[in-house]
Design a protein around this motif. Sequence first.
Motif, PDB file in Angstrom:
ATOM      1  N   ASN A   1       0.820  -1.224   0.000  1.00  0.00           N
ATOM      2  CA  ASN A   1       0.000   0.000   0.000  1.00  0.00           C
ATOM      3  C   ASN A   1       0.850   1.269   0.000  1.00  0.00           C
ATOM      4  OD1 ASN A   1      -2.388  -1.536   0.083  1.00  0.00           O
ATOM      5  ND2 ASN A   1      -2.335  -1.640   2.308  1.00  0.00           N
ATOM      6  N   GLY A   2       1.942   1.246  -0.745  1.00  0.00           N
ATOM      7  CA  GLY A   2       2.792   2.426  -0.879  1.00  0.00           C
ATOM      8  C   GLY A   2       3.752   2.645   0.261  1.00  0.00           C
ATOM      9  N   ALA A   3       3.799   1.725   1.247  1.00  0.00           N
ATOM     10  CA  ALA A   3       4.699   1.889   2.391  1.00  0.00           C
ATOM     11  C   ALA A   3       5.595   0.660   2.518  1.00  0.00           C
ATOM     12  CB  ALA A   3       3.904   2.082   3.676  1.00  0.00           C
ATOM     13  N   ARG A   4       6.853   0.901   2.868  1.00  0.00           N
ATOM     14  CA  ARG A   4       7.803  -0.194   3.082  1.00  0.00           C
ATOM     15  C   ARG A   4       8.055  -0.278   4.594  1.00  0.00           C
ATOM     16  NH1 ARG A   4      10.998  -2.518  -0.801  1.00  0.00           N
ATOM     17  NH2 ARG A   4      10.565  -0.793  -2.219  1.00  0.00           N
ATOM     18  N   ALA A   5       7.141  -0.965   5.296  1.00  0.00           N
ATOM     19  CA  ALA A   5       7.164  -0.965   6.763  1.00  0.00           C
ATOM     20  C   ALA A   5       7.231  -2.364   7.373  1.00  0.00           C
ATOM     21  CB  ALA A   5       5.929  -0.246   7.291  1.00  0.00           C
ATOM     22  N   TRP A   6       7.243  -3.402   6.546  1.00  0.00           N
ATOM     23  CA  TRP A   6       7.151  -4.763   7.062  1.00  0.00           C
ATOM     24  C   TRP A   6       8.279  -5.643   6.545  1.00  0.00           C
ATOM     25  CZ3 TRP A   6       2.964  -6.424  10.164  1.00  0.00           C
ATOM     26  CH2 TRP A   6       1.929  -5.502  10.298  1.00  0.00           C
ATOM     27  N   PHE A   7       8.766  -6.514   7.415  1.00  0.00           N
ATOM     28  CA  PHE A   7       9.566  -7.653   6.984  1.00  0.00           C
ATOM     29  C   PHE A   7       8.592  -8.807   6.741  1.00  0.00           C
ATOM     30  CE2 PHE A   7      12.954  -5.535   9.570  1.00  0.00           C
ATOM     31  CZ  PHE A   7      13.863  -5.348   8.532  1.00  0.00           C
ATOM     32  N   HIS A   8       8.624  -9.370   5.545  1.00  0.00           N
ATOM     33  CA  HIS A   8       7.714 -10.468   5.202  1.00  0.00           C
ATOM     34  C   HIS A   8       8.488 -11.784   5.181  1.00  0.00           C
ATOM     35  CE1 HIS A   8       4.032  -8.219   3.910  1.00  0.00           C
ATOM     36  NE2 HIS A   8       4.919  -7.243   3.883  1.00  0.00           N
ATOM     37  N   PHE A   9       8.087 -12.685   6.061  1.00  0.00           N
ATOM     38  CA  PHE A   9       8.647 -14.029   6.091  1.00  0.00           C
ATOM     39  C   PHE A   9       7.551 -15.022   5.692  1.00  0.00           C
ATOM     40  CE2 PHE A   9      10.895 -11.460   9.252  1.00  0.00           C
ATOM     41  CZ  PHE A   9      12.201 -11.575   8.802  1.00  0.00           C
ATOM     42  N   LYS A  10       7.926 -16.253   5.441  1.00  0.00           N
ATOM     43  CA  LYS A  10       6.946 -17.245   5.005  1.00  0.00           C
ATOM     44  C   LYS A  10       5.900 -17.531   6.073  1.00  0.00           C
ATOM     45  CE  LYS A  10       9.885 -19.655   1.652  1.00  0.00           C
ATOM     46  NZ  LYS A  10      10.487 -20.948   1.256  1.00  0.00           N
TER      47      LYS A  10
END
Length: 371
Positions: free
Chosen positions: A92-101
């Motif tokens: 959603n236009g923001a880079r705020a999360w680390f995404h893991f499986k």
Amino acid sequence: MKKIISKYNLLFFIPLVLIMMASFFCMYEVRFVKDIYAGHLMKQILWFGIGFFILFLLSKVKIQFLFCYSFYFYLLGNILLLLVLFLGKETNGARAWFHFKVFNFQPSEFMKIALLLYLAKVTNEFRTQGRKKELFYILKCVFIVFIPSILVFLEPDTGAIIMYLILLLAVLLVSGIKKRWFIIGVFLILLFSGGFIYLYLFKQDTLINWIGTSFFYRMDRIIHFRDGSGMQLNNALTTIGNAGILGHGIQTELLYVPEFPTDFVFTLYLSMFGFVGGFLLLSAYFIMNCFFISKLISVKQTEYKCFIHGFLFLFLFQQIQNILMNLGLMPIMGIPLPFLSYGGSNMIVYFILIGIILKITQKESSTLFKK
């Protein structure tokens, strides 16, 4: 753990269990809104399970350890905020999360814990070592909050910045500094706000060059949150208006609101249980708030008082902002309703904060008893 869940803490645990059950009903209902929400109930149960396990772990920890090493937690939090700008997945236009499986991780949420611990420690040092150096103390606190705020600004995440500033205000209010500093602070805020309004109204190109297009449009949506309202808010207000006294129950066809599990979970809850259910939910939050106010009154040590005061400001702000946001009285800023909204990061953070508070008050009570 038995000491943590004592008769003196039932004013917290009973409302918490009631809100937890309400959250489970909401996560069950939301699966009928959209298929992608089908797994939310099991995940929410998992987050609560982890949260209660955290309370158990914190009951075994020497709480002063967390305050002593708060600078290192703060340093780690800033490193994670920096890394997420490069390694995080844009959503959603923001880079705020680390995404893991297996799970997602939001560093800006966990930064609240580190900020509060470190600000409380710095305030305690100020009170015990040299209250004459008020300006140095204030600048130090502002600088401590400024670094993560800038990093979160780059994500961008407006809600997190506001909550960091609320923590700063809460700590300064109990620091014992003279009132003149708050007057100066209000003047500077008004001056800054006036400059921002001038640029927004007459020099938008300059403002966009300074803060970036993405953040500008987020601010623009906040300022004009009532203009046209948008599909999500309009559907939420219609849903609340049609809820009635007792609501429509479970498995009812609802107007589509994309953020039903998170930002607009209060609307979802009202649609099921109506205004009577809403009154019971607000009563549960009120009892919890009174419980933490009583804990704040009971503690004496500056470090602990700062921590609980900051927590209270944060906890109350999220409740007020989220509920008023659902009613169309506040801008939509992605701030969840504690314990009711879906999500692991915010919930785990609150369990950690509350675990620390329960341990603090247990420690102070035992010390008082020995005396």
